[in-house]
Design an enzyme around this catalytic site. Structure first.
Site, short mmCIF file in Angstrom:
data_model
loop_
_atom_site.label_atom_id
_atom_site.label_comp_id
_atom_site.label_asym_id
_atom_site.label_seq_id
_atom_site.Cartn_x
_atom_site.Cartn_y
_atom_site.Cartn_z
N LYS A 1 -20.45 47.49 -10.66
CA LYS A 1 -20.43 48.95 -10.84
C LYS A 1 -21.40 49.22 -12.15
CE LYS A 1 -15.44 49.05 -9.61
NZ LYS A 1 -14.41 48.13 -10.93
N GLY B 1 -22.78 37.01 -16.62
CA GLY B 1 -21.74 35.73 -15.71
C GLY B 1 -22.83 35.50 -14.85
N ARG C 1 -19.85 24.95 -20.43
CA ARG C 1 -19.24 25.23 -21.91
C ARG C 1 -19.51 23.96 -22.78
NH1 ARG C 1 -15.40 30.07 -20.29
NH2 ARG C 1 -16.90 31.40 -20.12
N GLY D 1 -19.26 38.13 -21.88
CA GLY D 1 -18.71 39.82 -22.32
C GLY D 1 -19.21 39.61 -23.91
P1 AMP Z 1 -21.01 42.53 -12.15
O1 AMP Z 1 -19.69 41.84 -11.99
O2 AMP Z 1 -20.82 43.98 -12.14
O3 AMP Z 1 -22.32 42.16 -12.56
O4 AMP Z 1 -21.40 42.42 -10.16
C1 AMP Z 1 -21.48 41.57 -9.57
C2 AMP Z 1 -21.28 41.40 -8.36
O5 AMP Z 1 -21.82 42.85 -7.73
C3 AMP Z 1 -21.67 39.95 -7.48
O6 AMP Z 1 -20.56 39.57 -6.89
C4 AMP Z 1 -22.62 41.03 -6.97
O7 AMP Z 1 -21.94 40.79 -4.92
C5 AMP Z 1 -22.21 42.09 -6.98
N1 AMP Z 1 -22.89 43.35 -5.75
C6 AMP Z 1 -24.20 43.68 -5.94
N2 AMP Z 1 -25.12 44.41 -5.16
C7 AMP Z 1 -24.15 44.51 -4.39
C8 AMP Z 1 -24.54 45.13 -3.74
N3 AMP Z 1 -25.34 46.05 -3.68
N4 AMP Z 1 -23.32 46.38 -3.00
C9 AMP Z 1 -21.93 45.54 -3.08
N5 AMP Z 1 -21.17 44.61 -3.94
C10 AMP Z 1 -22.84 43.99 -4.44
#
Ligand code: AMP
Length: 398
Positions: free
Chosen positions: A200, A356, A35, A379
């Site tokens: 999620k 991120g 940053r 974000g």
């Molecule tokens: P996000 O912050 O929602 O973009 O999620 C990122 C996180 O999703 C990372 O830490 C990944 O390890 C996790 N992730 C990606 N694919 C999977 C999966 N199939 N099962 C569980 N966690 C996952």
């Protein structure tokens, strides 16, 4: 608003909102200076023009006012080094007499760094009186903090009203972020593919819904894909699933169908018997995963399926990894996608990576300089693509 690159800052006191919210270890050493480096071109241009940059930022989330742990003074030596040995003056408080006197007496060639804005609770409250005090330090306000552009804080948005249109502008970092994001959202050449991954569905619903109005193709990978699989009646074993979002997932698929947006879900998955770096692995169709197993990455067929779509795209937006890329056994999908995005970029497509974990992934796999733009604001980028107006952008423009 004026354009930063067209402005000559000679003799001007330039108050720049930067995002120096860098991680520090327990010895107060900076563990990732991305940053800070991102703000250097803006600061240098002002110095080269003969102006005086006055930098303001937050660091961490101090709750109790001034705290050693969150002091920006820890950044002084490294900032000076990044600026080629420039003298960095420091004000122990971002407002008040010392800050005002140091700002008025500083000379061209020097930089002034103000203490953490969040030592004053008025910053996050967007207090107008506090914004006015800050504004008194400079002739021009430059917003170069894309990472906080989605916050209506005193230094990121409210302060704008104390500067005329000619005296407020984006810095070079912000200019790059805003023009890349606008290009994707408002003038994307088609086919336009959005790659959405991560854990999620609930975090990504708004972005998917907004992209249904813009994209021709949406690739869904990562943990969130299994909620979509289950919504279509698939067996997903112990894979991640948000039961309370099954209906939303079905609605998204229906809407995409109506709008003729092609949603691509992973044909197969790399599955594991437990969530562990040393787990036993295999592959299975994503809609037919054995009861005790879980999908932790997209499988080889899905890689090919997704890479084909990416190869044929003219505009690509990527947010979120395809699997648990932090573990070696489950990083193949994310790596393959990074490779495909880099190849498409080389063939003339425009690619923007934001958010991120996908940014961490392109950095980790060495593709950061092979895509068109890597966004610094997680974000903020997400909210921009959800179709929201970001206060830090609106304040400069309006
Ligand atoms: P996000 O912050 O929602 O973009 O999620 C990122 C996180 O999703 C990372 O830490 C990944 O390890 C996790 N992730 C990606 N694919 C999977 C999966 N199939 N099962 C569980 N966690 C996952």
């Amino acid at each position: 608003m004026s354009r930063f690159s067209d402005t000559n800052f000679k003799g001007k006191k330039v108050l720049i909102r930067v995002d120096f919210n860098v991680p520090l270890n327990d010895k107060f050493e900076i563990t990732d200076d991305t940053r800070m480096r991102a703000a250097v071109p803006t600061i240098k241009k002002i110095i080269d023009d003969g102006g005086c940059p006055i930098l303001m930022s937050h660091l961490g989330r101090p709750k109790e006012g001034p705290t050693e742990k969150y002091s920006l003074k820890h950044l002084i030596p490294h900032l000076s080094e990044l600026l080629g040995g420039t003298t960095v003056l420091f004000a122990n408080d971002c407002v008040g007499e010392q800050a005002f006197l140091t700002a008025s007496m500083m000379r061209p060639g020097e930089v002034l760094l103000l203490e953490n804005l969040r030592f004053h609770k008025e910053e996050e409250k967007g207090d107008e009186g506090f914004a006015k005090k800050l504004s008194g330090l400079g002739d021009i306000w430059v917003n170069d903090a894309f990472g906080t552009a989605h916050r209506a804080h005193a230094s990121t948005a409210v302060i704008a009203k104390f500067f005329t249109k000619e005296n407020r502008m984006f810095g070079l970092l912000m200019e790059g972020e805003v023009s890349s994001a606008e290009k994707v959202l408002h003038s994307a050449e088609k086919p336009f593919t959005a790659i959405i991954g991560g854990a999620k569905v609930s975090d990504k619903i708004l972005i998917i819904e907004n992209l249904l109005e813009k994209a021709t193709d949406i690739i869904i990978g990562g943990g969130m894909a299994y909620t979509f699989m289950k919504a279509q009646g698939g067996n997903i074993g112990k894979s991640l699933c948000e039961e309370d979002r099954l209906e939303t997932a079905s609605e998204i698929l229906k809407k995409a169908d109506e709008k003729k947006v092609c949603i691509h879900l992973p044909a197969d998955s790399t599955i594991a018997d437990k969530f562990d770096a040393g787990a036993e692995t295999s592959t299975a169709p994503s809609n037919n995963i054995p009861a005790d197993w879980m999908g932790l990455d997209i499988g080889p067929n899905a890689c090919e399926q997704f890479c084909n779509v990416i190869r044929n795209s003219k505009t690509i937006l990527w947010n979120g990894p395809m699997g648990v890329f932090e573990m070696k056994k489950f990083q193949h999908g994310t790596k393959a996608i990074a490779e495909a995005v880099a190849a498409a970029t080389q063939n003339g497509s425009f690619s923007l990576v934001g958010g991120g974990d996908s940014v961490a992934a392109v950095n980790q796999f060495g593709f950061a300089d092979k895509v068109s733009y890597v966004s610094t604001g997680g974000g903020a980028m997400l909210e921009y693509f959800e179709g929201k107006q970001l206060p830090g952008i609106a304040a400069v423009k309006s």
